[in-house]
Motif scaffolding. Structure first.
Motif, PDB file in Angstrom:
ATOM      1  N   ASN A 177       3.344  -4.096  -9.438  1.00  0.00           N
ATOM      2  CA  ASN A 177       3.398  -5.485  -8.974  1.00  0.00           C
ATOM      3  C   ASN A 177       4.689  -5.779  -8.216  1.00  0.00           C
ATOM      4  OD1 ASN A 177       0.881  -6.096  -9.942  1.00  0.00           O
ATOM      5  ND2 ASN A 177       1.617  -6.939 -11.884  1.00  0.00           N
ATOM      6  N   LEU A 178       5.781  -5.130  -8.626  1.00  0.00           N
ATOM      7  CA  LEU A 178       7.042  -5.265  -7.884  1.00  0.00           C
ATOM      8  C   LEU A 178       6.890  -4.718  -6.471  1.00  0.00           C
ATOM      9  CD1 LEU A 178       9.853  -4.302 -10.431  1.00  0.00           C
ATOM     10  CD2 LEU A 178       9.641  -6.464  -9.196  1.00  0.00           C
ATOM     11  N   ALA A 179       6.239  -3.570  -6.363  1.00  0.00           N
ATOM     12  CA  ALA A 179       6.028  -2.950  -5.047  1.00  0.00           C
ATOM     13  C   ALA A 179       5.128  -3.812  -4.168  1.00  0.00           C
ATOM     14  CB  ALA A 179       5.415  -1.565  -5.223  1.00  0.00           C
ATOM     15  N   ILE A 180       4.180  -4.511  -4.799  1.00  0.00           N
ATOM     16  CA  ILE A 180       3.273  -5.383  -4.040  1.00  0.00           C
ATOM     17  C   ILE A 180       3.992  -6.645  -3.574  1.00  0.00           C
ATOM     18  CG2 ILE A 180       1.199  -6.832  -4.234  1.00  0.00           C
ATOM     19  CD1 ILE A 180       0.137  -4.714  -6.251  1.00  0.00           C
ATOM     20  N   ASP A 181       4.835  -7.208  -4.450  1.00  0.00           N
ATOM     21  CA  ASP A 181       5.442  -8.520  -4.189  1.00  0.00           C
ATOM     22  C   ASP A 181       6.685  -8.464  -3.305  1.00  0.00           C
ATOM     23  OD1 ASP A 181       3.478  -9.665  -5.710  1.00  0.00           O
ATOM     24  OD2 ASP A 181       4.674  -9.690  -7.556  1.00  0.00           O
ATOM     25  N   PHE A 182       7.358  -7.308  -3.263  1.00  0.00           N
ATOM     26  CA  PHE A 182       8.615  -7.229  -2.526  1.00  0.00           C
ATOM     27  C   PHE A 182       8.561  -6.124  -1.475  1.00  0.00           C
ATOM     28  CE2 PHE A 182       9.682  -9.072  -6.619  1.00  0.00           C
ATOM     29  CZ  PHE A 182      10.436 -10.177  -6.243  1.00  0.00           C
ATOM     30  N   ASP A 183       9.392  -6.292  -0.434  1.00  0.00           N
ATOM     31  CA  ASP A 183       9.470  -5.284   0.621  1.00  0.00           C
ATOM     32  C   ASP A 183      10.092  -4.008   0.079  1.00  0.00           C
ATOM     33  OD1 ASP A 183       8.406  -7.048   2.423  1.00  0.00           O
ATOM     34  OD2 ASP A 183      10.372  -7.806   3.073  1.00  0.00           O
ATOM     35  N   GLU A 185      12.497  -2.356   1.112  1.00  0.00           N
ATOM     36  CA  GLU A 185      13.962  -2.294   1.131  1.00  0.00           C
ATOM     37  C   GLU A 185      14.578  -2.849  -0.147  1.00  0.00           C
ATOM     38  OE1 GLU A 185      15.853  -5.473   3.684  1.00  0.00           O
ATOM     39  OE2 GLU A 185      13.797  -5.523   4.472  1.00  0.00           O
ATOM     40  N   PHE A 186      13.800  -3.633  -0.919  1.00  0.00           N
ATOM     41  CA  PHE A 186      14.320  -4.215  -2.161  1.00  0.00           C
ATOM     42  C   PHE A 186      13.903  -3.430  -3.408  1.00  0.00           C
ATOM     43  CE2 PHE A 186      14.063  -7.865   0.753  1.00  0.00           C
ATOM     44  CZ  PHE A 186      15.400  -8.236   0.749  1.00  0.00           C
ATOM     45  N   VAL A 187      12.854  -2.624  -3.317  1.00  0.00           N
ATOM     46  CA  VAL A 187      12.390  -1.852  -4.474  1.00  0.00           C
ATOM     47  C   VAL A 187      12.208  -0.395  -4.092  1.00  0.00           C
ATOM     48  CG1 VAL A 187      11.201  -3.803  -5.564  1.00  0.00           C
ATOM     49  CG2 VAL A 187       9.956  -2.355  -3.953  1.00  0.00           C
ATOM     50  N   GLU A 188      12.258   0.460  -5.099  1.00  0.00           N
ATOM     51  CA  GLU A 188      12.055   1.883  -4.848  1.00  0.00           C
ATOM     52  C   GLU A 188      10.622   2.145  -4.394  1.00  0.00           C
ATOM     53  OE1 GLU A 188      13.022   4.254  -8.199  1.00  0.00           O
ATOM     54  OE2 GLU A 188      15.053   3.443  -8.404  1.00  0.00           O
ATOM     55  N   GLU A 189      10.458   3.182  -3.596  1.00  0.00           N
ATOM     56  CA  GLU A 189       9.115   3.582  -3.182  1.00  0.00           C
ATOM     57  C   GLU A 189       8.321   4.023  -4.414  1.00  0.00           C
ATOM     58  OE1 GLU A 189       6.964   6.870  -0.266  1.00  0.00           O
ATOM     59  OE2 GLU A 189       9.138   6.555  -0.173  1.00  0.00           O
ATOM     60  N   THR A 190       7.055   3.652  -4.443  1.00  0.00           N
ATOM     61  CA  THR A 190       6.208   3.968  -5.598  1.00  0.00           C
ATOM     62  C   THR A 190       6.138   5.475  -5.825  1.00  0.00           C
ATOM     63  OG1 THR A 190       4.857   2.009  -5.174  1.00  0.00           O
ATOM     64  CG2 THR A 190       3.914   3.703  -6.605  1.00  0.00           C
ATOM     65  N   ASN A 191       6.480   5.876  -7.036  1.00  0.00           N
ATOM     66  CA  ASN A 191       6.445   7.303  -7.389  1.00  0.00           C
ATOM     67  C   ASN A 191       5.073   7.603  -7.996  1.00  0.00           C
ATOM     68  OD1 ASN A 191       6.746   9.873  -8.529  1.00  0.00           O
ATOM     69  ND2 ASN A 191       8.946   9.550  -8.854  1.00  0.00           N
ATOM     70  N   TRP A 192       4.128   7.953  -7.127  1.00  0.00           N
ATOM     71  CA  TRP A 192       2.751   8.160  -7.582  1.00  0.00           C
ATOM     72  C   TRP A 192       2.631   9.347  -8.529  1.00  0.00           C
ATOM     73  CZ3 TRP A 192      -0.203   4.258  -7.284  1.00  0.00           C
ATOM     74  CH2 TRP A 192      -0.124   3.359  -6.220  1.00  0.00           C
ATOM     75  N   ARG A 193       3.479  10.339  -8.343  1.00  0.00           N
ATOM     76  CA  ARG A 193       3.418  11.508  -9.220  1.00  0.00           C
ATOM     77  C   ARG A 193       3.728  11.112 -10.665  1.00  0.00           C
ATOM     78  NH1 ARG A 193       6.693  14.848 -11.602  1.00  0.00           N
ATOM     79  NH2 ARG A 193       8.541  13.853 -10.700  1.00  0.00           N
ATOM     80  N   LYS A 194       4.765  10.287 -10.855  1.00  0.00           N
ATOM     81  CA  LYS A 194       5.139   9.854 -12.202  1.00  0.00           C
ATOM     82  C   LYS A 194       4.077   8.941 -12.808  1.00  0.00           C
ATOM     83  CE  LYS A 194      10.180  10.220 -12.273  1.00  0.00           C
ATOM     84  NZ  LYS A 194      11.457   9.474 -12.450  1.00  0.00           N
ATOM     85  N   ILE A 195       3.529   8.050 -11.983  1.00  0.00           N
ATOM     86  CA  ILE A 195       2.489   7.135 -12.477  1.00  0.00           C
ATOM     87  C   ILE A 195       1.260   7.928 -12.909  1.00  0.00           C
ATOM     88  CG2 ILE A 195       0.843   5.343 -11.770  1.00  0.00           C
ATOM     89  CD1 ILE A 195       3.093   4.143 -10.076  1.00  0.00           C
TER      90      ILE A 195
END
Length: 455
Positions: A177-183, A185-195
């Motif tokens: 949800n953080l990745a969806i709500d913020f650009d 540049e403000f949050v880390e790129e989604t780590n799909w491997r860890k998820i």
């Protein structure tokens, strides 16, 4: 689910029949007012102390004493239901119990529905749904092992495990949800491997839960053991020998057992349902054919099949025999009976068969040991702390596993935050249904209908 203003209910909390004592339970906002009309006590009702039993007298509308009783008050919210509650302990006469219920209803009570006391406890937040369901599992437990796990669930162990699953998924949902709500540049790129790895770890744990639960559900229901074979092969005699008492009709006439006979027993701590089935033969009369049809239906339900035939006789019903021996879903034991009729030095033994005399109890210990090995193979589990014990929870656990597997598949193919977030939310909602945090009135009624009146 919000608590409402409920009417006052009553019901016997003990099994009907003659006994030393019987307990009648009353719960609701008018409990003390109603009970005061049928009880004579040397104390004002407003002075009754919480959880302190008092000697009193049960009286009818004419002030006639019916019984000397113990009155135990519980003030809400510190009671089982969360409401004002009283338990009246009478002498265990069905007549006294019936009269007590009659008087309570005449003075404003309603007879409780199945499981209504526990349902009110759930609605008033005295326990979660998993704990509430565990009460019926405790009541229905047939073995020490089932009772042990049911008690752990009642104490909240299973709910804690489910809450850990939910917390892990909530953490993943927050990151997405953080990745969806913020650009970016403000949050880390989604780590799909860890998820993906985190979800797969949860799936492995859930799959283990499902596997163990299926084994325990089999034992809770009772491992189904069928005695099968031609007519007059000694199935009823063997059943009587196993039960160590004559409960089936035994006769020299072929085809005596024309339907099936079933008994429940505990073998070395394992709950077993033993079936003596109709003899299998080609030239059966119409009544026998009905019994044989039911036998074939039972085969589809069986966990273990004991195929019994007399020594030195030709194998009949080869299709049934072959099906049982080769069906991987059924554990199979081939037993050769009536060896007492033959010279033991001339019997040609084969390693994959058990040779017995059901009548003279020869080699019955060997048969029971082999049967026990089969039962333990079906029900054995590595030591675990908690386990799902009812079909509703198991069905939703399977649904949860499938939902998470679909999520992993989508991560591998098209990892979009919005889609994966939606699917994880769906998985969390499944856990909420299991725990009762998200449930409809209809679902709740279906659950508590399994309970007895008075619980």
């Amino acid at each position: 689910m919000k608590a409402n203003n409920f009417d006052t209910i009553c019901a016997p909390a003990t099994v009907r029949g003659e006994s030393a004592i019987a307990v009648i339970r009353i719960s609701g906002s008018e409990t003390f007012s109603i009970v005061s009309k049928i009880i004579k006590i040397n104390k004002d009702f407003s002075q009754l102390e919480h959880k302190k039993a008092e000697v009193a007298y049960l009286i009818d509308n004419n002030q006639t004493v019916i019984d000397k009783v113990l009155l135990t008050p519980f003030y809400g919210p510190n009671s089982f239901t969360g409401e004002d509650l009283i338990e009246i302990s009478t002498h265990g006469s069905p007549t006294v119990v019936d009269k007590t219920i009659e008087l309570l209803i005449e003075n404003g009570c309603r007879l409780a529905k199945e499981g209504e006391f526990t349902k009110r406890a759930f609605i008033h937040g005295k326990m979660n749904l998993v704990e509430a369901e565990s009460i019926i599992d405790v009541i229905e437990s047939k073995t020490d092992k089932i009772l042990s796990y049911a008690t752990k669930n009642l104490m909240g162990d299973l709910n804690k495990k489910l809450s850990i699953y939910s917390k892990n998924l909530m953490n993943l949902l927050e990151k997405l949800n953080l990745a969806i709500d913020f650009d970016e540049e403000f949050v880390e790129e989604t780590n799909w491997r860890k998820i993906k790895q985190s979800i797969e770890d949860t799936i492995k744990k859930i799959e283990k839960d499902i596997q163990n639960s299926k084994k325990m559900m089999k034992e809770k229901r009772g491992v189904i053991v069928l005695l099968l074979g031609p007519t007059n092969s000694g199935k009823s005699t063997l059943m009587n020998t196993i039960l160590d008492e004559e409960r089936a009709i035994v006769s020299e006439i072929a085809g005596t057992t024309r339907d099936y006979i079933s008994e429940e027993l505990v073998i070395k701590g394992h709950h077993v349902r033993l079936y003596d089935t109709a003899g299998l033969r080609e030239n059966a009369d119409q009544l026998e054919k009905l019994g044989i049809k039911k036998t074939r239906e039972l085969i589809d339900m069986a966990d273990i099949a004991i195929y019994l035939r007399e020594y030195n006789t030709k194998l009949t019903n080869k299709k049934v025999y072959s099906h049982l021996k080769n069906d991987s879903s059924i554990e199979f034991l081939e037993v050769i009976n009536k060896i007492d009729l033959y010279n033991k030095n001339k019997i040609q033994y084969k390693n994959d068969r058990i040779y017995i005399s059901a009548k003279d109890k020869i080699n019955i210990d060997e048969l029971m040991n082999r049967l026990l090995n089969k039962i333990e193979k079906l029900t054995s589990m590595k030591k675990i702390d908690t386990i799902v014990l009812n079909q509703r929870q198991l069905d939703y656990l399977i649904r949860l596993k499938n939902s998470l597997k679909e999520t992993v598949k989508n991560i591998q193919q098209t990892p979009f935050e919005e889609l994966i977030s939606e699917q994880i939310q769906e998985a969390i909602e499944i856990l909420e249904i299991i725990q009762g945090r998200k449930i409809t009135e209809e679902m709740l009624n279906n659950i508590f209908d399994r309970f007895c009146i008075g619980k």
